[in-house]
Design a protein around this motif. Sequence first.
Motif, mmCIF file in Angstrom:
data_model
loop_
_atom_site.group_PDB
_atom_site.id
_atom_site.type_symbol
_atom_site.label_atom_id
_atom_site.label_comp_id
_atom_site.label_asym_id
_atom_site.label_seq_id
_atom_site.Cartn_x
_atom_site.Cartn_y
_atom_site.Cartn_z
ATOM 1 N N ILE A 34 0.865 -1.182 0.000
ATOM 2 C CA ILE A 34 0.000 0.000 0.000
ATOM 3 C C ILE A 34 0.903 1.235 0.000
ATOM 4 O O ILE A 34 1.829 1.313 0.815
ATOM 5 N N PRO A 35 0.662 2.185 -0.891
ATOM 6 C CA PRO A 35 1.483 3.396 -0.870
ATOM 7 C C PRO A 35 1.296 4.133 0.463
ATOM 8 O O PRO A 35 0.156 4.326 0.910
ATOM 9 N N PRO A 36 2.388 4.532 1.105
ATOM 10 C CA PRO A 36 2.278 5.244 2.390
ATOM 11 C C PRO A 36 1.412 6.496 2.307
ATOM 12 O O PRO A 36 0.715 6.833 3.259
ATOM 13 N N SER A 37 1.425 7.156 1.153
ATOM 14 C CA SER A 37 0.602 8.361 1.004
ATOM 15 C C SER A 37 -0.889 8.028 1.072
ATOM 16 O O SER A 37 -1.687 8.811 1.587
ATOM 17 N N ARG A 38 -1.272 6.858 0.568
ATOM 18 C CA ARG A 38 -2.685 6.460 0.618
ATOM 19 C C ARG A 38 -3.113 6.199 2.057
ATOM 20 O O ARG A 38 -4.205 6.559 2.464
ATOM 21 N N LEU A 39 -2.252 5.547 2.838
ATOM 22 C CA LEU A 39 -2.585 5.294 4.236
ATOM 23 C C LEU A 39 -2.721 6.619 4.970
ATOM 24 O O LEU A 39 -3.644 6.809 5.759
ATOM 25 N N SER A 40 -1.833 7.549 4.681
ATOM 26 C CA SER A 40 -1.913 8.876 5.282
ATOM 27 C C SER A 40 -3.212 9.571 4.881
ATOM 28 O O SER A 40 -3.866 10.213 5.707
ATOM 29 N N ASN A 41 -3.599 9.436 3.609
ATOM 30 C CA ASN A 41 -4.870 10.013 3.144
ATOM 31 C C ASN A 41 -6.045 9.446 3.925
ATOM 32 O O ASN A 41 -6.978 10.180 4.270
ATOM 33 N N LEU A 42 -6.016 8.165 4.206
ATOM 34 C CA LEU A 42 -7.093 7.532 4.961
ATOM 35 C C LEU A 42 -7.113 8.020 6.405
ATOM 36 O O LEU A 42 -8.181 8.272 6.968
ATOM 37 N N ILE A 43 -5.948 8.150 6.994
ATOM 38 C CA ILE A 43 -5.863 8.575 8.390
ATOM 39 C C ILE A 43 -6.360 10.003 8.572
ATOM 40 O O ILE A 43 -7.071 10.308 9.527
ATOM 41 N N HIS A 44 -6.019 10.867 7.614
ATOM 42 C CA HIS A 44 -6.389 12.279 7.736
ATOM 43 C C HIS A 44 -7.648 12.649 6.947
ATOM 44 O O HIS A 44 -8.114 13.785 7.043
ATOM 45 N N GLY A 45 -8.193 11.716 6.187
ATOM 46 C CA GLY A 45 -9.420 11.982 5.447
ATOM 47 C C GLY A 45 -9.260 12.965 4.308
ATOM 48 O O GLY A 45 -10.213 13.614 3.904
ATOM 49 N N THR A 46 -8.055 13.079 3.740
ATOM 50 C CA THR A 46 -7.828 14.038 2.665
ATOM 51 C C THR A 46 -8.257 13.522 1.302
ATOM 52 O O THR A 46 -8.379 14.292 0.366
ATOM 53 N N ARG A 47 -8.505 12.232 1.220
ATOM 54 C CA ARG A 47 -8.903 11.620 -0.045
ATOM 55 C C ARG A 47 -9.704 10.364 0.272
ATOM 56 O O ARG A 47 -9.422 9.671 1.234
ATOM 57 N N LYS A 48 -10.675 10.056 -0.578
ATOM 58 C CA LYS A 48 -11.506 8.874 -0.324
ATOM 59 C C LYS A 48 -10.703 7.586 -0.351
ATOM 60 O O LYS A 48 -10.784 6.774 0.558
ATOM 61 N N ALA A 49 -9.954 7.377 -1.413
ATOM 62 C CA ALA A 49 -9.138 6.165 -1.586
ATOM 63 C C ALA A 49 -9.948 4.921 -1.229
ATOM 64 O O ALA A 49 -9.532 4.095 -0.424
#
Length: 68
Positions: A34-49
């Motif tokens: 999993i790209p680390p940026s995607r996990l970060s997006n999920l944690i902070h809610g910046t992107r649906k992913a």
Amino acid sequence: MKNKKPITPFGWAIKQRLTELQMDQKSFCELHGIPPSRLSNLIHGTRKAARHRHLVARLLDIHPNEVK
């Protein structure tokens, strides 16, 4: 300096589960491809992913609909 978004309830659930597994975000991402940026997006809610959201929820046994 960028302002970080606050951590979402789902993000806290991810962090809590990773702590229970004694695993950090980087090693979790490397282990499951999993790209680390995607996990970060999920944690902070910046992107649906959505695809990665379902994958992370399944891997960590978190039910996203039950997280408040």
